[in-house]
Design a protein around this motif. Sequence first.
Motif, PDB file in Angstrom:
ATOM      1  N   SER A  17       0.757  -1.338   0.053  1.00  0.00           N
ATOM      2  CA  SER A  17      -0.309   0.450  -0.271  1.00  0.00           C
ATOM      3  C   SER A  17       0.718   1.184   0.185  1.00  0.00           C
ATOM      4  CB  SER A  17      -0.917   0.368   1.001  1.00  0.00           C
ATOM      5  OG  SER A  17      -2.135  -1.314   0.998  1.00  0.00           O
ATOM      6  N   ILE A  18       2.005   1.063   0.728  1.00  0.00           N
ATOM      7  CA  ILE A  18       2.796   1.891   1.273  1.00  0.00           C
ATOM      8  C   ILE A  18       3.315   2.535  -0.682  1.00  0.00           C
ATOM      9  CG2 ILE A  18       4.928   2.866   1.045  1.00  0.00           C
ATOM     10  CD1 ILE A  18       4.744   1.963   4.314  1.00  0.00           C
ATOM     11  N   ILE A  19       3.950   1.839  -0.890  1.00  0.00           N
ATOM     12  CA  ILE A  19       4.491   1.241  -2.257  1.00  0.00           C
ATOM     13  C   ILE A  19       3.475   2.198  -3.866  1.00  0.00           C
ATOM     14  CG2 ILE A  19       5.341  -0.219  -4.676  1.00  0.00           C
ATOM     15  CD1 ILE A  19       6.183  -1.499  -2.664  1.00  0.00           C
ATOM     16  N   ARG A  20       2.163   1.391  -3.632  1.00  0.00           N
ATOM     17  CA  ARG A  20       1.383   1.900  -4.309  1.00  0.00           C
ATOM     18  C   ARG A  20       0.647   4.132  -4.114  1.00  0.00           C
ATOM     19  NH1 ARG A  20      -5.031  -0.608  -4.546  1.00  0.00           N
ATOM     20  NH2 ARG A  20      -5.778   0.338  -6.131  1.00  0.00           N
ATOM     21  N   THR A  21       0.850   4.044  -2.739  1.00  0.00           N
ATOM     22  CA  THR A  21       0.381   5.344  -2.448  1.00  0.00           C
ATOM     23  C   THR A  21       1.338   6.041  -2.889  1.00  0.00           C
ATOM     24  OG1 THR A  21      -0.681   4.846  -0.162  1.00  0.00           O
ATOM     25  CG2 THR A  21      -0.477   6.483  -0.629  1.00  0.00           C
ATOM     26  N   PHE A  22       2.574   5.826  -2.244  1.00  0.00           N
ATOM     27  CA  PHE A  22       3.680   7.182  -2.607  1.00  0.00           C
ATOM     28  C   PHE A  22       4.486   6.836  -4.149  1.00  0.00           C
ATOM     29  CE2 PHE A  22       2.288   7.514   1.784  1.00  0.00           C
ATOM     30  CZ  PHE A  22       2.273   8.549   2.238  1.00  0.00           C
ATOM     31  N   LEU A  23       4.171   6.244  -4.179  1.00  0.00           N
ATOM     32  CA  LEU A  23       4.716   5.918  -5.934  1.00  0.00           C
ATOM     33  C   LEU A  23       5.758   5.787  -6.210  1.00  0.00           C
ATOM     34  CD1 LEU A  23       2.515   9.148  -8.040  1.00  0.00           C
ATOM     35  CD2 LEU A  23       1.775   6.553  -7.626  1.00  0.00           C
ATOM     36  N   ILE A  24       6.172   4.339  -5.466  1.00  0.00           N
ATOM     37  CA  ILE A  24       7.543   3.769  -5.298  1.00  0.00           C
ATOM     38  C   ILE A  24       7.847   3.408  -6.437  1.00  0.00           C
ATOM     39  CG2 ILE A  24       9.126   2.790  -3.765  1.00  0.00           C
ATOM     40  CD1 ILE A  24       7.116   4.349  -1.043  1.00  0.00           C
ATOM     41  N   ASP A  25       9.141   3.674  -6.965  1.00  0.00           N
ATOM     42  CA  ASP A  25       8.772   3.094  -8.362  1.00  0.00           C
ATOM     43  C   ASP A  25      10.300   3.097  -8.701  1.00  0.00           C
ATOM     44  OD1 ASP A  25       8.529   1.501 -10.859  1.00  0.00           O
ATOM     45  OD2 ASP A  25       8.081   3.576 -11.593  1.00  0.00           O
ATOM     46  N   PRO A  26      10.403   1.536  -8.987  1.00  0.00           N
ATOM     47  CA  PRO A  26      12.836   1.964 -10.239  1.00  0.00           C
ATOM     48  C   PRO A  26      12.803   3.198 -11.353  1.00  0.00           C
ATOM     49  CG  PRO A  26      11.860  -0.081  -9.981  1.00  0.00           C
ATOM     50  CD  PRO A  26      10.567   0.330  -9.015  1.00  0.00           C
ATOM     51  N   LYS A  27      11.833   2.539 -12.265  1.00  0.00           N
ATOM     52  CA  LYS A  27      11.236   4.153 -12.695  1.00  0.00           C
ATOM     53  C   LYS A  27      11.154   5.340 -12.543  1.00  0.00           C
ATOM     54  CE  LYS A  27       8.021   3.947 -15.597  1.00  0.00           C
ATOM     55  NZ  LYS A  27       7.140   5.692 -16.258  1.00  0.00           N
ATOM     56  N   GLY A  28       9.643   5.055 -11.557  1.00  0.00           N
ATOM     57  CA  GLY A  28       9.500   7.023 -11.278  1.00  0.00           C
ATOM     58  C   GLY A  28      11.489   7.597 -10.689  1.00  0.00           C
TER      59      GLY A  28
END
Length: 839
Positions: free
Chosen positions: A484-495
Motif C-alpha cells: 500500500s505504501i508503494i502504491r500510495t507514494f508511487l515508489i518505483d525504480p523507473k519513477g
Amino acid sequence: MTIQNSIGTDTSTSTKTNNDALLSIKGRVLTRHATYRHGRLMLQYYIKTETGPALIELEQAEVICFCRQSDSELILGHFNSGIRIEPISLKNFKHQAVSCIYLKSTTVQKQLLRIANDAGIEIYEADIRAEQRYLIERFIALDAEFIVSADSSSAETPLSLTEVATFASASHSNDSLACYAAFKTRKADLAIPLSMISLDFECSPSGELYSVGLYGSQSALDNQSPLYKKVIMLGRPDFDADEINESDDSFEYIQWVDDEVALIHQLIHWFNEYDPDIIIGWAVVTFDLALLYRRCQYHRIPLLIGRGGTELTWKVEDKFRPETLSLPGRVVLDGIDWIKAAFYQFERYSLEHVSQHLLEEGKAIDHVENRGQEICHLFANDKKALAFYNLTDCRLVWDIFEKTQLLAFALERAKLTGLEFGRVGASVAAFNNLYLPHLHRSGYVAPARATSHGLESPGGYVMDSIPGFYKDVLVLDFKSLYPSIIRTFLIDPKGLIEAENQLKEHTVPGFLEAQFSRDNPILPKLIAQLAAQRELAKLNHDKPLSQAIKIIMNSLYGVLGSKGCVFHDAKLASSITMRGHQIMKQTKTWIEAEGYKVIYGDTDSTFVWLGQHHQIEDIAKLGNKLAKMVTDKWTKTCKEQYRIESYLELEFESHFKQFVMPTLRGSDAGSKKRYVGATEDKEGQIELTFKGMEQVRSDWSPVARRIQYRLYFLLFTKGDVKAYLQQELQDLDDGKLDDELIFRKRLKRHVEEYTAKSSPHVKAAIRLCQLTGNDKAGKRGTMIEYRMTLNGAQPIEATGEKIDYQYYVEKQIKPIAEPVLALVGEGFESLSSNQMMLI
C-alpha cells in the motif's frame, strides 16, 4: 525500430508466405527449454492442450542483451562472428542510449561477458534466458496461444508474420506427442485440466529399488475423476490369489517384475503409456527421482520418462535439486517445498508429521522411526504389506495436496508471476518477469547491478512495548502495508530515476533524498492490479489465488531490499520502511488522542489497550470505528500534504480479552515480537495466540512448549498455576516425561564443517556417527534427535545415558514458568520443598 521489434521479435533466415495455412494451438506451458539445432537456437515449449500434450518449437536466431551505444564498437572489435549490435530507442537508468546485442548462442554470450567485465563495460539483462524472455515480453505466463502452420488450406487469411520457425526435428518420433512450428504467440486464459500422479519408491538401505508406487488421477483438480493406483514390485507374490477377500484389491494394483532392471523398464513404459502432466511426491526430486536416476546410471539405462521419449537429466552433475532437474513436458512438485511456499508451518516436515497434523493419519507401518528395517523385513516376508505401505505414502501426499489446494496454488502462482510452472522461490525472477516488459515499453532497460551507495534501509517499525498483563486489547492491522505504501507514494525504480530530471513539485518525496515521478509509474500499477485480483479472489472464495497474490505482493518490498535484485537501491527500500515507521508513529498519536493507550506496535500492527475502566458493549464496533478514523486521516493527509490518493487502510483484526506482554528476561524492559493473547470463539471457548514465545519455537523441548501453553491457559482461566507446575516437576523427576525431552534440530552443514563443535545437536550428531558407524548421520540436512544427559547432548540412540533432569528444570521449565508465576504473585522458589530438591 520499435521496442517490440528490438526485444520481442526473434529474427530468422526463413519467411512465411500467405499461401501457408495457419492453425491456433492453445495450451498451458508445462516446461520451457532452449536447444541448438544445426547451429540455430531453438525454443521449445511443451504444452497441454484440450486434446493432449504438444511440443511447440520456434527458431530463435539470437540470444539478446543490451549495452550502451557508446560501447558498441569496442565490443564488436573483439568478435569476428556470432554477434551483431543495433541501436534501439531504449535508455539505461543513467539516461544513456543503448543498443541491442544479438548473439548466436549462450557460448558467445559468455565470451561477451568475460570481455565486457575485463573492459569495464556494463551489459544489461544478460541473465534473462531466451526461452523465458520470449514469453514475458508478450506478457505470457502459463497459458498461451501459438499460431502454427497447418496442412489444411481452409484456415483464415494468414496474418503478416515476422516470427518464424521450423518444424520439430525427426528426433521427436513419439507419435502421441504432436509437434508444431509456431509463427506467432500471444497470451491466453485457459482452464485445461492436468493429470497428476503421486510417485514414491521403496528401496534397500544401499539404494536398490524394491518397488514404486503410483497414485493419481487424469484430472488433478476434479474430485469426481476416478483415482488410479499401481505398485510395480520386484519379486513374486508371497500370497495366494484365493486368500484375498473381495475388499482387497492388492492383487489388481500390484504388477510383479523379475528384477530391478525390469522394474525400471516397466516404469519407463508406464510413463509413456499413462503420460502424466504433473508428478508429486515427498522429497520426490532430492530422493525419489535422484535415486531412480542413479539406479539407471548403474544399469546404463537411459531414463526416458519425459514427453516424447525425452530423457530426465540434471543441469548440474550430482546436484539433485528442483532447480537443476530437466524433465521435458512434465512438471514436478515436491510436497515439502510447496507446503512451505504456501506458508504452512510445521515443527518437522516429514511426511509422517505433516500427514498426522493435516490428515490425522500416518504411514502404514508400526515403527516409523525404524522404517528402513521394517521395509527390508516386509520386502523379505510380506510384499503385499510393503505394496500397501508404498501406495499409502503416495496417497498421503495426494491427500495433503488436495486438502491444502497446493496444485491450485502452484498454478495461480505460475499465472501471476510468469515463473516456470513448478518453480518455487525465485522472488527476484518473479519481479523481473512482472516488471521488465512494462519497463521496456516505457523506454528503459534494467540496470546491470544493484545500487546502494553505501546506505542500507532500516527494517520494519518495532515499538518499545509496555509490558504487563492486560484485559481488552485491540489489534489494528494495516492491510498489506508495504504494497500500500508503494502504491500510495508511487515508489518505483523507473519513477526514481525519472524524477531526477523533474521539478520537485512534480514528484512525490521519499526518504534518503529520494523523489518519485508521478508519470506512469510501473510498480504501483502492478500492485493495483494484484490488489484488485485479490479482492475478486476473496469475493469468489478462491483461497489459492488469494494466497498466491498475497505472497507475491508482500515479496515485492523484500526484492527491492535485496542486493540480489538489479533494481535494489537503498532509496527505494528506505522509502518503504521509513514511511512505514512514520505511518505507525502517527497512527499511535491519533489513537492515543482518542483516549486509548497503544502498548505495542510491530511493522503493520498496532496494539491498543482500552483501559481499566472502560464500559463498551460492542468492542468490535469500537475497533472498526478506530480503524476507519485512522484510514480517513491518512486519506486526508496524503491528499493535502502530498497531492496523492491514499491506499492505506487500517483494519480491526482481533480483540484479545486477555493479553500478556512479557519483559525481557532479567530486565524490566518490555520485550519485542513476543506476546500471548487470549480470544474467545463463538461458543465462548478460549483460544490462545503465541507470538515469538518458546511455545512456537522448535529449538525448545516439547515439554517446555507444552507446559508454557498450559501455564498461560491456567493464567487466563484463573487455574492453579503453582499446583500444576509442582505436578509437572514431580512427573519429570519420576521419568514420566522422558519422551517430551527430545530436541530436534537439522544439520545445516556437514558436521566436519562446523567450527563451534559445542553446539548440542552437532555433538549429538558426532556421537551418533560413532555409535552407528554410519557417516550419513553427520551429513547436511540430517535431523538430529537428542536429549541432554549427564554426559551432555546425546542422540536418542544412546539408550544407556542418564537424563540430566536438572538441566530441563533450570534451562527449560524455569525460564518459561517465572514470568507466569510473577503475574500471580509467586516465584519459582515458592514451589514445595520436595520440588526444590530438583532445583
